[in-house]
Design an enzyme around this catalytic site. Structure first.
Site, PDB file in Angstrom:
ATOM      1  N   PRO A 175      26.043  74.914 -34.475  1.00 49.33           N
ATOM      2  CA  PRO A 175      26.324  73.799 -35.149  1.00 49.33           C
ATOM      3  C   PRO A 175      27.606  73.056 -34.599  1.00 49.33           C
ATOM      4  O   PRO A 175      27.849  71.852 -34.739  1.00 49.33           O
ATOM      5  CB  PRO A 175      26.725  74.397 -36.489  1.00 49.33           C
ATOM      6  CG  PRO A 175      27.044  75.758 -36.380  1.00 49.33           C
ATOM      7  CD  PRO A 175      26.131  76.139 -35.233  1.00 49.33           C
TER       8      PRO A 175
ATOM      9  N   LYS B 297      24.276  68.587 -33.678  1.00 43.60           N
ATOM     10  CA  LYS B 297      23.232  68.314 -32.865  1.00 43.60           C
ATOM     11  C   LYS B 297      21.855  68.565 -33.626  1.00 43.60           C
ATOM     12  O   LYS B 297      21.055  67.780 -33.370  1.00 43.60           O
ATOM     13  CB  LYS B 297      23.287  68.477 -31.532  1.00 43.60           C
ATOM     14  CG  LYS B 297      24.278  67.838 -30.489  1.00 43.60           C
ATOM     15  CD  LYS B 297      23.554  66.388 -30.111  1.00 43.60           C
ATOM     16  CE  LYS B 297      24.869  65.606 -30.174  1.00 43.60           C
ATOM     17  NZ  LYS B 297      25.267  64.779 -31.202  1.00 43.60           N
TER      18      LYS B 297
ATOM     19  N   TYR C 173      28.732  63.493 -28.031  1.00 46.12           N
ATOM     20  CA  TYR C 173      28.788  63.838 -29.578  1.00 46.12           C
ATOM     21  C   TYR C 173      28.196  62.626 -30.416  1.00 46.12           C
ATOM     22  O   TYR C 173      27.587  62.925 -31.405  1.00 46.12           O
ATOM     23  CB  TYR C 173      30.415  63.954 -29.905  1.00 46.12           C
ATOM     24  CG  TYR C 173      30.681  64.157 -31.373  1.00 46.12           C
ATOM     25  CD1 TYR C 173      30.891  65.884 -31.443  1.00 46.12           C
ATOM     26  CD2 TYR C 173      30.958  63.491 -32.351  1.00 46.12           C
ATOM     27  CE1 TYR C 173      31.001  66.087 -32.718  1.00 46.12           C
ATOM     28  CE2 TYR C 173      31.027  63.823 -33.517  1.00 46.12           C
ATOM     29  CZ  TYR C 173      31.308  65.056 -33.901  1.00 46.12           C
ATOM     30  OH  TYR C 173      31.619  65.623 -35.154  1.00 46.12           O
TER      31      TYR C 173
ATOM     32  N   TYR D 278      38.356  69.527 -35.143  1.00 38.42           N
ATOM     33  CA  TYR D 278      37.897  70.991 -34.628  1.00 38.42           C
ATOM     34  C   TYR D 278      38.900  71.492 -33.804  1.00 38.42           C
ATOM     35  O   TYR D 278      39.688  71.094 -33.060  1.00 38.42           O
ATOM     36  CB  TYR D 278      36.938  70.399 -33.287  1.00 38.42           C
ATOM     37  CG  TYR D 278      35.628  70.035 -33.819  1.00 38.42           C
ATOM     38  CD1 TYR D 278      35.331  68.488 -34.320  1.00 38.42           C
ATOM     39  CD2 TYR D 278      34.411  70.711 -33.688  1.00 38.42           C
ATOM     40  CE1 TYR D 278      34.275  68.006 -34.732  1.00 38.42           C
ATOM     41  CE2 TYR D 278      33.155  70.225 -34.345  1.00 38.42           C
ATOM     42  CZ  TYR D 278      33.023  68.806 -34.739  1.00 38.42           C
ATOM     43  OH  TYR D 278      31.850  68.452 -35.260  1.00 38.42           O
TER      44      TYR D 278
ATOM     45  N   HIS E  43      32.872  57.307 -39.217  1.00 34.96           N
ATOM     46  CA  HIS E  43      33.739  57.638 -38.355  1.00 34.96           C
ATOM     47  C   HIS E  43      33.839  57.215 -36.889  1.00 34.96           C
ATOM     48  O   HIS E  43      32.630  57.165 -36.099  1.00 34.96           O
ATOM     49  CB  HIS E  43      33.949  59.299 -38.303  1.00 34.96           C
ATOM     50  CG  HIS E  43      34.214  59.880 -39.746  1.00 34.96           C
ATOM     51  ND1 HIS E  43      34.577  61.191 -39.758  1.00 34.96           N
ATOM     52  CD2 HIS E  43      34.561  59.262 -40.863  1.00 34.96           C
ATOM     53  CE1 HIS E  43      35.036  61.348 -41.187  1.00 34.96           C
ATOM     54  NE2 HIS E  43      34.899  60.278 -41.731  1.00 34.96           N
TER      55      HIS E  43
HETATM   56  C1  PHB Z   1      29.283  69.703 -41.451  1.00 35.04           C
HETATM   57  O1  PHB Z   1      29.880  68.738 -41.945  1.00 35.04           O
HETATM   58  O2  PHB Z   1      28.691  70.547 -42.170  1.00 35.04           O
HETATM   59  C2  PHB Z   1      29.518  69.867 -39.895  1.00 35.04           C
HETATM   60  C3  PHB Z   1      30.088  68.861 -39.420  1.00 35.04           C
HETATM   61  C4  PHB Z   1      30.427  68.835 -38.063  1.00 35.04           C
HETATM   62  C5  PHB Z   1      29.676  70.188 -37.361  1.00 35.04           C
HETATM   63  C6  PHB Z   1      29.047  70.892 -38.087  1.00 35.04           C
HETATM   64  C7  PHB Z   1      28.932  71.159 -39.463  1.00 35.04           C
HETATM   65  O3  PHB Z   1      29.983  70.194 -36.120  1.00 35.04           O
END
Ligand code: PHB
Length: 391
Positions: free
Chosen positions: A293, A297, A385, A201, A72
């Site tokens: 999460p 990270k 990120y 997000y 990505h």
């Molecule tokens: C996930 O795919 O489980 C995942 C992706 C991004 C995040 C947290 C979890 O910030």
């Protein structure tokens, strides 16, 4: 039984460290308290940084990742019914992330390790680390119903926040900095193609939501929920309706629905234990630090601990110098605190707290607007990120 490096915990930190040590010709033994099936199905995050991918490749565990990971180059932020794409690659001079579940990383590392060594014992429950501040540390553990002792030159605790390694450090010799959050994540896996090409997000007045994915046919989604939520309280239809509301955006975007195959609620917390070393005992991964999460990270921090530690042990073997081992805690704590700040920033910017006022919401929207409007503000997010370069 004796080994050079005794590793407690067969999660990503312990397994990657073992592989990296093995490639440097340093012998080690991994003790994992759970059975293989449990470790391989534990659902965790799924975003890998460049340094993590490089280390997996270098350790020989990158082949399936190479074929199956989704690369990505951006993420989407949603707020105020608007969608804004962050061009991670453009903003960082070329960095990308790999979408590949932690469970898959663990499966690849376990398969390689069982095939090619070093020893990995499942259902080997460590119950004490002795002599951490002597030259002869030892791990006491139970395996196949027998009490055993593994003497080591060094012990590495990769056994999580509640593991035996952290608790082996005398209270006066370490300090833990912690923060909990007044909300949790309700995560689902669904057998349906993702409704987006990149992760979304979403900030919404009803709380945060995240659209992630595991493959072209499996979606991973999360909803912010109050602490203590029982996943069984939510019907599948309620989950999809709530996700729909939180992802709502002007224009015609639609969330695809499909059968939900897993549901779990996870609390959010931040914690850092300092220092990450006591004598000949080193802490790595969740045993040393936990991040919420939201910044993706946790796995990457665990991987960098393993990389830094493996280099330090290789340096000791090659030169006899403990210089890099002595720097381990400071090196990793600097990185851990940066990740803590970023994860805290992402979490508090995107979630709606139970006592949140309209003023607080206006501040969040202003910050998100700034990220959408300013390449400088966006680059700060994108650099964190995608992962800051490992020195
Ligand atoms: C996930 O795919 O489980 C995942 C992706 C991004 C995040 C947290 C979890 O910030």
């Amino acid at each position: 039984m004796h080994t050079t490096i005794g590793i407690i915990g067969g999660g990503p930190a312990g397994l990657l460290l073992a592989r990296l040590l093995h490639t440097s010709g340093i012998d080690c033994v991994v003790l994992e308290s759970r059975d293989r099936a449990y470790v391989e199905q534990r659902q965790r995050a799924g975003v890998l940084e460049q340094a993590t991918v490089d280390a997996l490749r270098g350790s020989g565990a990158g082949k399936r990742l190479e074929r199956e990971a989704l690369v990505h180059e951006g993420i989407e932020l949603r707020f105020d019914h608007r969608a804004h794409r962050l061009d991670l690659t453009g903003l960082t001079g070329g960095r990308r992330v790999w979408i590949y579940a932690q469970t898959e990383v663990v499966k690849d590392l376990i398969a390689l390790q069982l095939d090619d060594g070093p020893p990995l014992h499942f259902e080997a429950r460590a119950h004490a680390v002795e002599g951490a501040d002597t030259d002869h540390p030892a791990i006491r553990f139970t395996h196949a119903g027998r009490e055993q002792t593994l003497t080591c030159d060094y012990v590495v605790g990769c056994d999580g926040f509640h593991g035996v390694a952290r608790s082996a450090v005398p209270p006066g010799a370490q300090r833990t900095y912690e923060r909990s959050y007044p909300y949790s994540w309700f995560g689902i896996l669904a057998d349906v193609a993702p409704s987006c090409d990149e992760l979304i997000y979403a900030h919404s007045p009803r709380g945060f939501a995240l659209h992630s994915m595991r493959s072209s046919t499996v979606s991973r989604l999360y909803l912010q929920v109050p602490n203590g939520t029982d996943p069984q309280e939510w019907s599948d239809e309620q989950i999809w309706d709530e996700l729909d509301t939180r992802f709502a955006v002007d224009g015609d975007w639609r969330l695809r629905r499909g059968p939900i195959t897993a549901k779990a609620v996870l609390p959010l917390r931040s914690s850092v234990t300092e220092p990450m070393r006591h004598g000949r005992l080193f802490l790595a991964g969740d045993a040393a630090h936990i991040v919420p999460p939201t910044g993706a990270k946790g796995l990457n921090l665990a991987a960098t601990d393993a990389i830094v530690l493996a280099r330090a042990f290789a340096h000791l073997q090659d030169t006899g110098s403990t210089e890099l081992l002595d720097a381990y805690s400071d090196t990793c704590l600097r990185r851990a605190w940066r990740a803590e700040h970023f994860s805290y920033f992402m979490t508090t910017t995107l979630h709606t707290g139970p006592t949140q006022t309209d003023f607080d919401t206006r501040l969040q929207l202003s910050q998100l607007d700034r990220i959408a409007a300013s390449p400088h503000a966006a680059a700060e997010l994108a650099e964190n990120y995608t992962g800051l370069p490992l020195a």
